[in-house]
Design an enzyme around this catalytic site. Structure first.
Site, mmCIF file in Angstrom:
data_model
loop_
_atom_site.group_PDB
_atom_site.id
_atom_site.type_symbol
_atom_site.label_atom_id
_atom_site.label_comp_id
_atom_site.label_asym_id
_atom_site.label_seq_id
_atom_site.Cartn_x
_atom_site.Cartn_y
_atom_site.Cartn_z
ATOM 1 N N LYS A 118 0.822 -1.208 0.000
ATOM 2 C CA LYS A 118 0.000 0.000 0.000
ATOM 3 C C LYS A 118 0.856 1.258 0.000
ATOM 4 O O LYS A 118 0.514 2.273 -0.615
ATOM 5 C CB LYS A 118 -0.931 -0.014 1.220
ATOM 6 N N SER A 138 4.411 -24.362 -1.947
ATOM 7 C CA SER A 138 3.604 -25.366 -2.633
ATOM 8 C C SER A 138 2.382 -25.780 -1.820
ATOM 9 O O SER A 138 1.512 -26.483 -2.342
ATOM 10 C CB SER A 138 4.455 -26.595 -2.952
ATOM 11 N N TYR A 151 0.612 -21.716 9.163
ATOM 12 C CA TYR A 151 1.425 -21.386 7.991
ATOM 13 C C TYR A 151 0.588 -21.450 6.710
ATOM 14 O O TYR A 151 0.652 -20.549 5.866
ATOM 15 C CB TYR A 151 2.595 -22.361 7.917
ATOM 16 N N LYS A 155 -0.183 -18.359 4.051
ATOM 17 C CA LYS A 155 0.231 -18.419 2.647
ATOM 18 C C LYS A 155 -0.958 -18.229 1.712
ATOM 19 O O LYS A 155 -0.854 -17.563 0.680
ATOM 20 C CB LYS A 155 0.945 -19.744 2.358
ATOM 21 N N THR A 186 16.886 -25.235 3.588
ATOM 22 C CA THR A 186 17.370 -24.026 4.264
ATOM 23 C C THR A 186 17.166 -24.203 5.768
ATOM 24 O O THR A 186 16.433 -25.099 6.209
ATOM 25 C CB THR A 186 16.589 -22.768 3.820
#
Length: 243
Positions: A118, A138, A151, A155, A186
């Site tokens: 924004k 995914s 989570y 997403k 990671t």
């Protein structure tokens, strides 16, 4: 002429890979970090472009607003806006999931993205030929894993925001898209049982998990002039696991 990129969540492995992929003489980067700002600072000497590192806790609205204020002072009309922020993944069964956990995920991933978009999109419209990319997951491409409701919800909220922005700003010279990688090797996964990570790689069509660099190269494509006719797309980066 160099490009200016704002990368939210730049201190993540994927964020750092995006920085290195986009690096070039004359480019400017405004890199947000939270828990690992020092890692971004250490990258400055090895980069060709000009790197500005800003720390902020995106779960806090005041901290997010402070980041926006500092970033707009450096550049209020970036060429690129990349959202790669996320809280570290933890498995929590739904019956044990708290309202606060979901709100924290939404604050970090969706609300901060909304506030930052924004703040910058009006000027990006005026400059024209701008790009926005969300790094999703995914989990948005099919049936998501269990024990990750907080989570998953965040997403999907980001996906809704991405498509809303694409619908509103696609006619105004801004292309808004997302990439959704499957499991990426990671430290983001360090709270997930290691056997799950190994099993996921073994069951994958390519017999391995993705790398940060592979995700970053796809982000770079969506930021490029070659992606001019791509808008509102959630691009699967899953090596054939999800299509």
């Amino acid at each position: 002429m160099g490009k200016t990129s704002i990368i939210v969540g730049a201190s993540s492995d994927i964020g750092k890979a995006v920085l290195m992929t986009l690096d070039g003489a004359g480019n400017q980067f405004i890199a947000h970090g939270c828990h690992n700002v020092a890692a971004l600072e250490n990258m400055r000497s090895s980069m060709q472009g000009n790197l500005h590192v800003l720390g902020a806790d995106l779960s806090d609205a005041g901290s997010c607003e402070a980041f926006i204020s500092e970033a707009t002072t450096l550049c209020n009309s970036p060429d690129h806006l990349v959202f790669a922020q996320a809280q570290r993944l933890k498995l929590t069964r739904f019956k044990k999931l708290s309202r606060q956990q979901i709100l924290e995920q939404l604050d970090v991933q969706m609300m901060s993205s909304m506030m930052i978009a924004k703040a910058f999109l009006p000027a990006m419209v005026k400059r024209g030929n701008a790009r926005v990319v969300f790094v999703l997951s995914s989990v948005t491409l099919g049936m998501p894993p269990a024990a990750m409701a907080d989570y998953n919800i965040a997403k999907y909220a980001q996906l809704g925001l991405m498509r809303s922005l694409a619908a509103e700003f696609g006619t105004k010279g801004v292309r808004v898209n997302a990439v959704s990688p499957s499991m990426v090797d990671t430290p983001f996964l360090q709270d997930i049982p290691n056997n799950m990570v190994i099993q996921n790689a073994a069951a994958h069509p390519m017999r391995r998990n993705a790398s940060s660099e592979e995700v970053a190269s796809t982000v770079a494509f969506l930021l490029s002039d070659g992606a001019e006719y791509i808008n509102g797309v959630n691009l699967s980066v899953t090596g054939g696991e999800c299509v």
